[in-house]
Design a protein around this motif. Structure first.
Motif: not given
Ligand SMILES: Cc1cc2nc3c(=O)[nH]c(=O)nc-3n(C[C@H](O)[C@H](O)[C@H](O)COP(=O)(O)OP(=O)(O)OC[C@H]3O[C@@H](n4cnc5c(N)ncnc54)[C@H](O)[C@@H]3O)c2cc1C
Ligand SMILES: NC(=O)c1ccc[n+]([C@@H]2O[C@H](COP(=O)([O-])OP(=O)(O)OC[C@H]3O[C@@H](n4cnc5c(N)ncnc54)[C@H](OP(=O)(O)O)[C@@H]3O)[C@@H](O)[C@H]2O)c1
Ligand SMILES: Cc1cc2nc3c(=O)[nH]c(=O)nc-3n(C[C@H](O)[C@H](O)[C@H](O)COP(=O)(O)O)c2cc1C
Length: 596
Positions: A299-311, A378-393
Motif C-alpha cells: 500500500p502506498v498513499n492508500g493504493e496497492l502497487m507492486p514494489l517495483t513501481e513503488a520504488l 522517505k518519499p521521493l522529492q522533487h529537485r529544484a532548478y534555477s530557470i535559465s530562460s526569460s519567460g517573456k522571451a
C-alpha cells in the motif's frame, strides 16, 4: 471604482502611451516583437484580474483579521499559507497572507492573530525572505507581544542536522516576547501535507473562537497556483544538449521543457521543480539486494502497487534515510556505523559517496520484507532548478542548466536521481512532472537603468542567462556585468557562444572569467571581484544590484566575504561599516542570492 471601470485593454493602451519602453522603441522606430506584445497583453490582463480580485476581497473586512505569514525559499510554505487562508475564510476570518519580508516590524508587533509557516535553509538558517524580520525581532528585547496569539508550522527535512531550526527559533522568540501560543508548533518532514493539514485544522478554528460572525467571501484564494507539488504539470522535454565538452571532467547539460498548453508563466529568477523517477537498473539492484521479486503488492498513499513501481516512482532509494541507517546499524551491529550515528562529522564522512544500495551490499545478511523496507524510506522529492530562460522571451519554454551528478565509489558507478533522470531517462514521450517556485526577490531590477552585477560560477550562470535575456527583451540600458567561472576554459566555458554574442551586441558590458583549474593556483570568481574592486564598488554606489547564484556552502560564503572586503577597501570603511553597507543592500533587495 476607477480601477475596475478600466478594462485591461484600456490599461494596456494607457501604459503604451506613457511607457518608457514605447518611447525608447519609438525613438529607434522598433515595434514590439510578437513575444513582447504577448507579454504585455498577459501582464495587463493579469493586472486587471488582480485589481478585481482585491476589490472583491473587501467583503471580509469586518471579519477578524489573521496574519498568515510565511518564510520560504522554494514555495512550499507559501502554498501551505494559501491553503490555510482558504480554511480561514471558511471559518469567517479575514486572512492576510504575506511573506515575512512583506510585513514591517511595526505591523508584526501589533498583529493579534498570527500563524507563521517557515522552512529552514542552509545549515539551520532562515529562508532569505524571513531573515530581515528575524534580525529585527530577535535583536530587540523591548518588544512586547503579549497581545499576540500565534502558532508556528515549521517545514524542514529530517536529513538535515538542524531540523526545522528556523521554525523552532521563531517559536521560542515569540514565546519569550510574551506572545500566547494557541497550538503547539508542528515540525514537518519533506512529506508535510498531512501534518500541515492537521495543524491548520486545529489552529484556524481556535483563531475564529469568539470572533463576530460576518458574511464573508469564501471563494478560494486564487493567488494559489494551478499546478503545484500535488498537481504537477506534465511537460515535454524538447531539447537535451551537452554544454561541456565530451572530454570535460564534468557534464553540464542544457534542457528545454515545453509548457505549451499549461497557461503557466514564469519570471526570470524563478525555479522549476522536477519530480523524477528512479533509475530502473537501481530499482532492480535494490530488489535483488533485499531479496524481493518486485511483484509484492504494497500500500502506498492508500493504493496497492507492486514494489517495483513503488520504488520507481514513490520513494527516495539513493540517499539513505536516518531510519534505514539506524535499522542497518541495529541489525548488523557494525561498530563503525553505530558510532557514526552519534557523531555528525563521522556520519558525513561515512556517507560520502555511499548510497542505499552500497549499504545493502555491505551487509548482505540483512534481509527486509517489502513492507519493512519501504517503511524505512522517505518519499521521493522533487529537485529544484534555477530557470535559465526569460519567460517573456520564451513564454512556452523553460530552459534549465543542469550538472549531471555521476561519480564512482564503493566499486560502483553512482548517479544523481534527477539530474540523470533528465539526462538519460526522459525522451519526447515522457511526461516530465514539474511545477514552478517563484522567487520574488531574485528579479531583474524594475529600473532598467540600474547596473546589474551577477556572480554565477558553474551552474550558477543559469538565472543570469535568463536575466540577460530579460534585459534584452526590455531593451534595458543599465550595465550588465557577469562574473563566471568553472574548471577549465577549453571544456567548461558553457554558453560561450551566447556570451560572446551578447558582448558583441553590447548587451553584456563586462565579463570576468575565472577558470579554476587552468593553472596551478586556483582562481575563483571572488578573486576577479577583488581585482575589479574599485569599479565594482563604483557600480554599487550607482545603485547597482548584486546577485549571486550557485554553491551555497563554499562559493557563496567566499563571495560574501569578498563583497565585504571590496566595500571596506574601496569605500574606506571599517569592517562594521562595510557590514552595515551590505545589510542596507540586503534590506533594499539589492544584494540577493539564489544559492543551494
Ligand atoms: C533553489 C535551487 C536551485 C538549483 N538550481 C540548480 C541548477 O540550476 N542547476 C543544477 O545543476 N542544480 C541546481 N540545484 C541542485 C539540484 O536541485 C539537485 O540538488 C542536483 O541536480 C542534484 O540532484 P540529483 O537528484 O541529480 O542528485 P541526488 O540523487 O540528490 O544526489 C546528490 C547527492 O549525491 C552525492 N554526491 C554528489 N556528488 C558526489 C561525488 N562526487 N562524490 C560522492 N558523493 C556525491 C551527495 O550526497 C549529494 O547530496 C538547485 C537546487 C536548489 C535548491
Ligand atoms: N548543495 C548542493 O546540492 C549543490 C551545490 C552546488 C553544486 N552542486 C552540484 O555540484 C555539481 C556541479 O556544480 P556546478 O557546475 O554548479 O559547480 P562546481 O563544478 O562545483 O564549481 C564551479 C566552479 O566553482 C569553483 N569553486 C569551487 N569552490 C569555490 C569557492 N569556494 N568559491 C568560488 N568558486 C569555487 C570550482 O572550482 P574547483 O572545483 O576547481 O575548486 C569550479 O571552477 C552539480 O551536480 C550541482 O548540482 C550541488
Ligand atoms: C539547500 C537546502 C538546505 C536546507 N536546510 C535545511 C535545514 O538545515 N534544516 C531543515 O530542517 N530543512 C532544511 N532544508 C529543507 C527545506 O526546509 C524543506 O525542503 C522545505 O519543505 C522547503 O520549504 P520552502 O519551499 O517553503 O522553502 C533544506 C533544503 C535545501 C534545498
Amino acid at each position: 471604482m476607477l480601477v475596475s471601470s478600466l478594462n485591461s485593454l484600456q490599461l494596456h493602451e494607457t501604459f503604451l502611451k506613457n511607457s518608457p519602453m514605447k518611447t525608447e522603441n519609438n525613438a529607434q522606430n522598433v515595434p514590439f516583437n510578437p513575444a513582447q506584445q504577448a507579454w504585455l497583453s498577459g501582464f495587463f490582463a493579469g493586472m486587471h484580474t488582480q485589481m478585481l480580485q482585491s476589490a472583491g476581497s473587501s467583503d471580509n473586512a469586518n471579519a477578524r483579521l489573521i496574519h498568515i505569514l510565511y518564510g520560504t525559499q522554494t514555495g512550499n510554505s507559501e502554498s501551505v499559507a494559501h491553503d490555510a487562508a482558504n480554511m480561514a475564510k471558511a471559518h469567517g476570518l479575514n486572512p492576510s497572507v504575506l511573506s515575512l519580508d512583506e510585513i514591517s516590524k511595526d505591523s508584526f508587533v501589533k498583529a493579534e492573530y498570527v500563524t507563521l509557516i517557515t522552512s529552514t535553509y542552509g545549515e539551520g538558517e532562515m529562508p532569505d525572505n524571513a531573515q530581515m524580520l528575524w534580525d529585527e525581532i530577535s535583536a530587540d528585547d523591548s518588544i512586547d507581544l503579549s497581545a499576540m496569539n500565534y502558532s508556528i508550522l515549521a517545514l524542514g527535512d529530517t536529513s538535515y542536522d538542524l531540523f526545522c531550526k528556523a521554525g523552532i527559533d521563531w517559536d521560542e522568540r515569540l514565546e519569550k516576547l510574551g506572545a500566547k501560543r494557541l497550538v503547539d508548533r508542528v515540525d514537518c518532514d519533506v512529506d508535510f501535507d498531512e501534518a500541515a493539514e492537521a495543524w491548520m485544522s486545529s489552529v484556524i478554528p481556535l483563531m475564529a473562537e469568539g470572533a463576530a460572525t460576518v458574511t464573508i467571501d469564501t471563494s478560494a484564494d486564487t493567488s494559489a497556483v494551478k499546478y503545484n507539488r500535488k498537481n504537477p504539470f506534465p511537460a515535454t522535454l524538447t531539447a537535451n544538449r551537452l554544454l561541456t565538452s565530451a572530454d570535460s571532467s564534468k557534464e553540464t547539460r542544457h534542457y528545454e521543457i515545453s509548457i505549451a498548453g499549461s497557461e503557466l508563466n514564469y519570471e526570470a529568477g524563478d525555479a522549476l521543480n522536477v519530480i523524477p523517477t528512479n533509475c530502473p537498473d537501481l530499482v532492480a539492484d535494490i530488489l535483488k539486494a533485499i531479496g524481493c521479486t518486485g511483484t509484492e503488492d504494497e500500500p502506498v498513499n492508500g493504493e496497492l502497487m507492486p514494489l517495483t513501481e513503488a520504488l520507481r516512482t514513490h520513494f527516495e532509494i539513493k540517499l539513505p534515510s536516518k531510519e534505514l541507517l539506524a535499522a542497518i546499524a541495529d541489525h548488523s551491529g557494525d561498530k563503525e556505523l553505530n558510532s557514526a550515528l552519534d557523531d555528525k562529522e563521522a556520519l558525513t564522512n561515512y556517507l560520502w559517496g555511499r548510497d542505499t544500495l552500497d549499504l545493502l551490499l555491505q551487509f548482505p545478511s540483512i534481509q527486509f520484507s517489502a513492507a519493512e523496507f519501504i517503511a524505512l524510506l522517505k518519499p521521493l522529492q522533487h529537485r529544484a532548478y534555477s530557470i535559465s530562460s526569460s519567460g517573456k522571451a520564451n513564454p512556452e519554454s523553460v530552459h534549465l542548466t543542469v550538472a549531471s551528478v555521476r561519480y564512482s565509489s564503493h566499486d560502483r558507478d553512482h548517479k544523481g536521481v534527477c539530474s540523470t533522470y533528465l539526462a538519460d531517462l526522459v525522451d519526447d514521450s515522457t511526461a516530465v512532472r514539474c511545477f514552478f517556485s517563484p522567487n520574488k526577490v531574485f528579479r531583474v531590477p524594475e529600473n532598467n537603468d540600474l547596473p546589474m552585477i551577477m556572480v554565477g560560477p558553474g551552474t550558477g550562470i543559469a538565472p543570469f542567462r535568463a536575466f540577460l535575456q530579460e534585459r534584452e527583451f526590455r531593451q534595458a540600458k543599465g550595465l550588465n556585468w557577469l562574473f563566471f567561472g568553472d574548471r577549465n576554459a577549453a571544456t567548461d566555458y558553457i554558453y560561450q557562444d551566447e556570451m560572446t554574442a551578447m558582448q558583441e551586441s553590447g548587451l553584456l558590458n563586462r565579463l570576468d572569467l575565472a577558470f579554476s583549474r587552468d593553472q596551478e593556483e586556483k582562481i575563483y570568481v571572488q578573486d576577479r571581484m577583488r581585482e575589479q574592486g574599485a569599479e565594482l564598488f563604483a557600480q554599487l554606489e550607482q545603485g547597482g544590484y548584486f546577485f549571486v547564484c550557485g554553491d551555497a556552502y563554499r562559493m557563496a560564503k567566499d563571495v560574501d566575504k569578498a563583497l565585504h572586503d571590496v566595500i571596506a577597501t574601496h569605500g574606506k570603511f571599517s569592517e562594521e561599516q562595510a557590514a552595515e553597507y551590505v545589510n542596507q543592500m540586503k534590506k533594499d533587495k539589492r544584494y540577493v542570492r539564489d544559492v543551494y
